[in-house]
Write a protein that holds these residues in place. Sequence first.
Motif, PDB file in Angstrom:
ATOM      1  N   ASN A 156       0.811  -1.213   0.000  1.00 55.18           N
ATOM      2  CA  ASN A 156       0.000   0.000   0.000  1.00 55.18           C
ATOM      3  C   ASN A 156       0.847   1.266   0.000  1.00 55.18           C
ATOM      4  OD1 ASN A 156      -2.429  -1.389  -0.003  1.00 55.18           O
ATOM      5  ND2 ASN A 156      -2.665  -1.336   2.218  1.00 55.18           N
ATOM      6  N   GLN A 157       1.906   1.265   0.794  1.00 52.73           N
ATOM      7  CA  GLN A 157       2.750   2.456   0.901  1.00 52.73           C
ATOM      8  C   GLN A 157       3.877   2.480  -0.130  1.00 52.73           C
ATOM      9  OE1 GLN A 157       4.020   3.355   4.970  1.00 52.73           O
ATOM     10  NE2 GLN A 157       2.273   2.214   5.772  1.00 52.73           N
ATOM     11  N   GLY A 158       4.193   1.330  -0.695  1.00 53.80           N
ATOM     12  CA  GLY A 158       5.323   1.247  -1.613  1.00 53.80           C
ATOM     13  C   GLY A 158       5.003   1.605  -3.051  1.00 53.80           C
ATOM     14  N   GLY A 159       3.728   1.887  -3.335  1.00 55.37           N
ATOM     15  CA  GLY A 159       3.359   2.306  -4.683  1.00 55.37           C
ATOM     16  C   GLY A 159       3.291   1.181  -5.690  1.00 55.37           C
ATOM     17  N   LEU A 160       3.018  -0.042  -5.235  1.00 57.83           N
ATOM     18  CA  LEU A 160       2.934  -1.173  -6.150  1.00 57.83           C
ATOM     19  C   LEU A 160       1.552  -1.230  -6.810  1.00 57.83           C
ATOM     20  CD1 LEU A 160       5.398  -1.866  -4.349  1.00 57.83           C
ATOM     21  CD2 LEU A 160       4.738  -4.264  -4.548  1.00 57.83           C
ATOM     22  N   LEU A 161       1.534  -1.598  -8.072  1.00 54.35           N
ATOM     23  CA  LEU A 161       0.281  -1.898  -8.769  1.00 54.35           C
ATOM     24  C   LEU A 161       0.090  -3.408  -8.690  1.00 54.35           C
ATOM     25  CD1 LEU A 161      -2.145  -1.033 -10.493  1.00 54.35           C
ATOM     26  CD2 LEU A 161      -0.689  -1.324 -12.526  1.00 54.35           C
ATOM     27  N   MET A 162      -0.853  -3.855  -7.880  1.00 54.97           N
ATOM     28  CA  MET A 162      -0.942  -5.280  -7.557  1.00 54.97           C
ATOM     29  C   MET A 162      -1.544  -6.127  -8.684  1.00 54.97           C
ATOM     30  SD  MET A 162       0.629  -5.112  -4.823  1.00 54.97           S
ATOM     31  CE  MET A 162       0.590  -6.830  -4.367  1.00 54.97           C
ATOM     32  N   GLN A 163      -2.131  -5.504  -9.672  1.00 56.75           N
ATOM     33  CA  GLN A 163      -2.652  -6.185 -10.856  1.00 56.75           C
ATOM     34  C   GLN A 163      -3.941  -6.967 -10.596  1.00 56.75           C
ATOM     35  OE1 GLN A 163      -1.632  -6.014 -14.062  1.00 56.75           O
ATOM     36  NE2 GLN A 163       0.110  -4.674 -13.652  1.00 56.75           N
ATOM     37  N   ARG A 164      -3.992  -7.737  -9.507  1.00 54.25           N
ATOM     38  CA  ARG A 164      -5.171  -8.549  -9.212  1.00 54.25           C
ATOM     39  C   ARG A 164      -5.449  -8.515  -7.709  1.00 54.25           C
ATOM     40  NH1 ARG A 164      -4.642  -8.427 -13.933  1.00 54.25           N
ATOM     41  NH2 ARG A 164      -4.991 -10.078 -15.482  1.00 54.25           N
ATOM     42  N   ARG A 165      -6.722  -8.743  -7.346  1.00 52.82           N
ATOM     43  CA  ARG A 165      -7.067  -8.866  -5.933  1.00 52.82           C
ATOM     44  C   ARG A 165      -6.279 -10.002  -5.287  1.00 52.82           C
ATOM     45  NH1 ARG A 165     -10.465  -4.666  -3.943  1.00 52.82           N
ATOM     46  NH2 ARG A 165     -12.070  -4.203  -5.478  1.00 52.82           N
ATOM     47  N   TRP A 166      -6.166 -11.126  -5.992  1.00 46.74           N
ATOM     48  CA  TRP A 166      -5.474 -12.268  -5.392  1.00 46.74           C
ATOM     49  C   TRP A 166      -3.988 -11.973  -5.174  1.00 46.74           C
ATOM     50  CZ3 TRP A 166      -1.586 -14.203  -8.393  1.00 46.74           C
ATOM     51  CH2 TRP A 166      -1.693 -14.083  -9.774  1.00 46.74           C
ATOM     52  N   MET A 167      -3.395 -11.167  -6.036  1.00 45.40           N
ATOM     53  CA  MET A 167      -1.996 -10.808  -5.823  1.00 45.40           C
ATOM     54  C   MET A 167      -1.851  -9.936  -4.578  1.00 45.40           C
ATOM     55  SD  MET A 167       1.160 -11.097  -6.634  1.00 45.40           S
ATOM     56  CE  MET A 167       1.251 -11.751  -8.322  1.00 45.40           C
ATOM     57  N   GLY A 168      -2.871  -9.125  -4.294  1.00 47.84           N
ATOM     58  CA  GLY A 168      -2.854  -8.308  -3.092  1.00 47.84           C
ATOM     59  C   GLY A 168      -2.850  -9.118  -1.813  1.00 47.84           C
ATOM     60  N   GLU A 169      -3.243 -10.396  -1.885  1.00 44.25           N
ATOM     61  CA  GLU A 169      -3.173 -11.295  -0.732  1.00 44.25           C
ATOM     62  C   GLU A 169      -1.983 -12.247  -0.823  1.00 44.25           C
ATOM     63  OE1 GLU A 169      -4.931 -10.934   1.905  1.00 44.25           O
ATOM     64  OE2 GLU A 169      -6.243  -9.403   1.057  1.00 44.25           O
ATOM     65  N   LEU A 170      -1.670 -12.688  -2.016  1.00 44.54           N
ATOM     66  CA  LEU A 170      -0.520 -13.574  -2.179  1.00 44.54           C
ATOM     67  C   LEU A 170       0.781 -12.867  -1.816  1.00 44.54           C
ATOM     68  CD1 LEU A 170       0.772 -16.236  -3.183  1.00 44.54           C
ATOM     69  CD2 LEU A 170       0.810 -15.218  -5.481  1.00 44.54           C
ATOM     70  N   PHE A 171       0.924 -11.630  -2.229  1.00 44.69           N
ATOM     71  CA  PHE A 171       2.159 -10.885  -1.971  1.00 44.69           C
ATOM     72  C   PHE A 171       2.493 -10.811  -0.476  1.00 44.69           C
ATOM     73  CE2 PHE A 171       4.302  -6.878  -0.982  1.00 44.69           C
ATOM     74  CZ  PHE A 171       5.442  -6.970  -1.761  1.00 44.69           C
ATOM     75  N   PRO A 172       1.553 -10.422   0.418  1.00 44.13           N
ATOM     76  CA  PRO A 172       1.885 -10.435   1.843  1.00 44.13           C
ATOM     77  C   PRO A 172       2.254 -11.817   2.362  1.00 44.13           C
ATOM     78  CG  PRO A 172      -0.062  -9.102   1.461  1.00 44.13           C
ATOM     79  CD  PRO A 172       0.223  -9.820   0.179  1.00 44.13           C
ATOM     80  N   ASN A 173       1.630 -12.850   1.811  1.00 42.37           N
ATOM     81  CA  ASN A 173       1.982 -14.204   2.242  1.00 42.37           C
ATOM     82  C   ASN A 173       3.386 -14.590   1.796  1.00 42.37           C
ATOM     83  OD1 ASN A 173      -0.288 -14.817   3.715  1.00 42.37           O
ATOM     84  ND2 ASN A 173      -1.372 -15.746   2.004  1.00 42.37           N
TER      85      ASN A 173
END
Length: 299
Positions: free
Chosen positions: A164-181
């Motif tokens: 959220n703070q790093g300015g990433l474009l997560m592309q997909r909702r699932w990537m927004g959860e996979l990335f933290p994992n």
Amino acid sequence: MPRLLLFPRYLLLSGLLLLANCLYSQSYDSLHKLDGHQATAYYSHGCEKKATRMARQLDSVMAFYTREIRFTPTVTLLVLSPADWPLYTNFPFYGMPHYTSNKTLVVAAENNDYWKSMVPALDKIPEAEARRIRETYTDKDGQINMEAFFDLLAIHELGHAYHNQGGLLMQRRWMGELFPNILLHTYIAEKEPALLPALKVFPEMVVSTTDTATLAFTTLAELETNYGRMGPEFPQNYGWYQCRWHMAAGKIYEAGGIETVRKLWLALKTQREKLDDAGLAGLLKTQVHPAVADVLLRW
């Protein structure tokens, strides 16, 4: 496999994380401040030991990723008693770590009914799974206690601060959860590997004991289309996805190691246009690691 009926409250709360994203108060006058840590930390009366342990682990996580990706988010850590919980977060049940839109990470200070509701009925699951639960989550008093698992989820929630703070474009909702994992699993594997069983056993059990025929949605495309409905309408279904992402993060680390985090961070930060599935798979395969692309290609 039998339908998973063991953890409805846990899975419900996983879904509610889609809805809870702010604090009731930003004044911490009734809490104690813990100085000397990367995160600005506050804790409820009597909770200094837990707060110190959590703050030190977050120090380690952030120091690790400062070296690896050259970025450190701004985070306020709240370690709350049951009495203080409703004063500082609108999350409806005590016990679930969560990261809010005002850069605050909220965790529970003590065992609670929510964690207890996660303890499976061991006579209802295969003996091998029951044995793993006992071996992994039995505390010093001989009771099964899920604190070890939930404390690690705080690192997952910290992962949301990174993207959220790093300015990433997560592309997909699932990537927004996979990335933290991926951040969570990679840190634990690299720096605190003794905690890997606590991280892995519960999600693996959920996935292995869930009959997917009972789920409304099972594909990533279905998740993407129905993401806004998952929390309120299909909480168990959402919990299954979360456990799949935990397992996927482990496979990604085993295949690519720490280098995968660096490459994924760079790819999501520099790719500023949203890609279709073919383009995203190609980006992940060529610029990150085939194991990350496999989450999309072989889900």
